[in-house]
Design a protein around this motif. Structure first.
Motif, mmCIF file in Angstrom:
data_model
loop_
_atom_site.group_PDB
_atom_site.id
_atom_site.type_symbol
_atom_site.label_atom_id
_atom_site.label_comp_id
_atom_site.label_asym_id
_atom_site.label_seq_id
_atom_site.Cartn_x
_atom_site.Cartn_y
_atom_site.Cartn_z
ATOM 1 N N CYS A 320 0.853 -1.184 0.000
ATOM 2 C CA CYS A 320 0.000 0.000 0.000
ATOM 3 C C CYS A 320 0.894 1.241 0.000
ATOM 4 N N ILE A 321 0.757 2.095 -1.016
ATOM 5 C CA ILE A 321 1.490 3.355 -1.066
ATOM 6 C C ILE A 321 0.503 4.481 -0.821
ATOM 7 N N CYS A 322 0.779 5.298 0.178
ATOM 8 C CA CYS A 322 -0.179 6.322 0.582
ATOM 9 C C CYS A 322 0.503 7.675 0.742
ATOM 10 N N ASN A 323 -0.289 8.730 0.677
ATOM 11 C CA ASN A 323 0.204 10.073 0.942
ATOM 12 C C ASN A 323 0.544 10.203 2.415
ATOM 13 N N ASP A 324 1.647 10.887 2.725
ATOM 14 C CA ASP A 324 2.121 10.940 4.101
ATOM 15 C C ASP A 324 1.158 11.682 5.037
ATOM 16 N N VAL A 325 0.495 12.737 4.544
ATOM 17 C CA VAL A 325 -0.424 13.473 5.421
ATOM 18 C C VAL A 325 -1.709 12.673 5.642
ATOM 19 N N SER A 341 -14.625 12.902 13.010
ATOM 20 C CA SER A 341 -14.204 13.671 11.831
ATOM 21 C C SER A 341 -13.115 14.649 12.242
ATOM 22 N N LEU A 342 -12.100 14.768 11.407
ATOM 23 C CA LEU A 342 -11.002 15.696 11.692
ATOM 24 C C LEU A 342 -10.266 16.027 10.405
ATOM 25 N N ALA A 343 -9.503 17.110 10.467
ATOM 26 C CA ALA A 343 -8.613 17.493 9.367
ATOM 27 C C ALA A 343 -7.217 17.666 9.937
ATOM 28 N N PHE A 344 -6.258 16.984 9.353
ATOM 29 C CA PHE A 344 -4.852 17.070 9.762
ATOM 30 C C PHE A 344 -4.122 17.871 8.688
ATOM 31 N N LEU A 345 -3.625 19.059 9.064
ATOM 32 C CA LEU A 345 -2.945 19.933 8.104
ATOM 33 C C LEU A 345 -1.452 19.972 8.379
ATOM 34 N N PHE A 346 -0.669 19.766 7.334
ATOM 35 C CA PHE A 346 0.794 19.871 7.418
ATOM 36 C C PHE A 346 1.231 21.059 6.577
ATOM 37 N N HIS A 350 8.631 26.742 3.595
ATOM 38 C CA HIS A 350 8.923 27.056 2.202
ATOM 39 C C HIS A 350 8.479 25.924 1.271
ATOM 40 N N ALA A 351 7.254 25.454 1.499
ATOM 41 C CA ALA A 351 6.671 24.426 0.650
ATOM 42 C C ALA A 351 5.158 24.512 0.776
ATOM 43 N N LEU A 352 4.465 23.854 -0.128
ATOM 44 C CA LEU A 352 3.010 23.892 -0.134
ATOM 45 C C LEU A 352 2.442 22.905 0.880
ATOM 46 N N SER A 353 1.294 23.254 1.425
ATOM 47 C CA SER A 353 0.690 22.444 2.482
ATOM 48 C C SER A 353 -0.151 21.314 1.911
ATOM 49 N N GLY A 354 -0.470 20.361 2.790
ATOM 50 C CA GLY A 354 -1.348 19.256 2.440
ATOM 51 C C GLY A 354 -2.171 18.869 3.643
ATOM 52 N N ALA A 355 -3.310 18.227 3.398
ATOM 53 C CA ALA A 355 -4.203 17.865 4.500
ATOM 54 C C ALA A 355 -4.721 16.446 4.322
ATOM 55 N N GLY A 356 -4.959 15.791 5.460
ATOM 56 C CA GLY A 356 -5.652 14.509 5.483
ATOM 57 C C GLY A 356 -7.010 14.738 6.124
#
Length: 466
Positions: A320-325, A341-346, A350-356
């Motif tokens: 299984c290969i998954c996104n880290d966030v 329910s939740l949102a995890f934001l990284f 100096h880089a673009l953010s991502g959320a799970g």
């Protein structure tokens, strides 16, 4: 390769190493030739030959005590092993040519520290010390400091010491005493830096595994890998979990460049120790679209075939290969039992953010697995996102608007944030309250160790999605 050939190749490799010339390094070998050291005043390069023909490469910064390069693999072919050694010697050349401790001297504008920095560099050369010092104004401190080991604050900004320590958690941050600064007392500064480096070197960084609060059924041993970038290196942390979520193996590889063969070497080593591994999970930055990986951290991942299929065929195990966030969101969700329910934001530096995003106990994926790619949100910002992510104030602007967008669309019960530039959530909460009524803002949790959540989440995703 059979065991006999592996034994022979390992012996030949050890003898071949001793015939290599490594400029600027001395060599030391133990009595049974199971350890070879290349060393100088900057670094200690250790090559260890373990049972089962497992070879370790380790490079330690002798001034800071930090491991800057670590790799272990089993002998397969001489060609592959020699190639890895050449990568190591290239790194050794780099570390041997430059001072190993970088010092940033900071004041309000950078002008009053420039002369002091010049004096420190002159003294470093005269005293043959492995230090290089540069000056910076406070406005650029937090972004610039990412490339330095020690940060020295001039007396006029000493009141910012606590804030700097909160944000630069992995750096040594020191106030320069007023009498030292006034006299340009370089010797006193070097003494202060040396003592602080010794203290940090002797500190242990113990990790406490996260509890699994939810009822997650794990039937077999699972290998979880997490790939992330730190400074100029790529780290691959990996663990083997048993069916009770106990950690059987915990290690990491550190290299300037990581490719697919390095990942395969890690899997091979883990399976050598634990042949009954039945699931493999890999968390990586980037978009994973139907098994195809777009990652900024790895070389050779953009294959014409689905990467999951390539690895599954090689190991005859579900991969299984998954996104880290996404993995971090699952890990955090599984370590609590309060919200569904939740949102995890990284938000990286100096880089673009991502959320799970988790809604009603389910991780959202969407078409092309694009859910959580908040980098594409058309936010109304004072500057572009990359520029804003270089400062604490800019990160608050980006993160506040990103989280308010998530609230407007999904209204999760909890927001979880990992961002080095935002050590406390109160300023973030206050900024969000200017964009949306306070009653709509859910609790915001700041986490300081994203890696623990990624590994736990990767383990769970690899066993529940196969």
């Amino acid at each position: 390769m059979d065991d006999f050939l592996s034994d022979i190749y390992t012996i030949l490799f050890a003898k071949w190493i001793l015939l290599q010339e490594v400029p600027d390094f001395e060599t030391k070998v133990n009595e049974d030739y199971t350890e070879i050291h290349f060393y100088n005043k900057h670094a200690d390069i250790e090559i260890v030959f373990n049972p089962l023909n497992i070879i370790e490469f380790k490079a330690t910064n002798t001034q800071s005590g930090e491991t800057e390069y670590y790799l272990h693999f089993q002998m397969k072919t001489l060609n592959h092993t020699m190639k890895l050694f050449k990568e190591l010697t290239h790194y050794m050349k780099h570390i041997g040519e430059s001072p190993t401790i970088k010092i940033l001297l900071c004041c309000s504008g950078g002008l009053t520290t420039s002369y002091f920095a010049m004096k420190m560099n002159e003294a470093s050369k005269l005293m043959s010390l492995p230090y290089v010092t540069e000056a910076s104004g406070y406005n650029n401190l937090y972004y610039v400091a990412q490339d330095y080991d020690v940060v020295l604050l001039a007396p006029q900004i000493s009141y910012l010491h606590a804030k700097a320590c909160d944000i630069l958690k992995d750096k040594i941050v020191l106030n320069v005493p007023p009498e030292v600064f006034a006299k340009y007392d370089v010797k006193a500064i070097f003494t202060l830096v040396k003592e602080s480096l010794e203290i940090k070197k002797n500190q242990s960084d113990q990790k406490i595994p996260l509890p699994v609060m939810l009822d997650v059924e794990i039937k077999h041993k699972t290998l979880a890998l997490s790939i992330f970038r730190n400074k100029q290196s790529i780290h691959v942390a990996y663990r083997v979990y048993d069916k009770n979520q106990e950690i059987l193996l915990d290690n990491e590889v550190i290299k300037p460049i990581v490719n697919l063969q390095d990942i395969c070497d890690i899997i091979d080593i883990a399976r050598l120790h634990y042949p009954r591994i039945r699931y493999i999970g890999i968390a990586t930055p980037g978009i994973i679209d139907d098994g195809y990986v777009s990652s900024t951290s790895l070389v050779g991942w953009e294959t014409p075939e689905r990467l999951e299929d390539v690895l599954t065929e090689r190991y005859h195990l579900p991969v299984c290969i998954c996104n880290d966030v996404n993995a971090a969101a699952v890990g955090y969700y599984s370590s609590q039992d309060q919200v569904s329910s939740l949102a995890f934001l990284f938000q990286p530096i100096h880089a673009l953010s991502g959320a799970g995003i988790i809604v009603d106990n389910c991780l959202l994926h969407g078409m092309h697995n694009l859910v959580g790619e908040v980098q594409f949100l058309p936010l109304d910002l004072t500057e572009d996102k990359m520029t804003l992510s270089m400062s604490p104030e800019g990160c608050i602007e980006v993160v506040s608007r990103t989280l308010v967008s998530i609230i407007s669309l999904l209204s999760p019960e909890e927001l979880v944030l990992y961002c080095d530039f935002i050590p406390h959530v109160l300023p973030l909460y206050e900024e969000m309250a200017t964009l949306i009524p306070k009653k709509y803002i859910p609790p915001i949790t700041k986490v300081d160790n994203m890696q623990e959540y990624i590994l736990l989440g990767t383990m769970i995703l690899s066993t529940t999605q196969n």
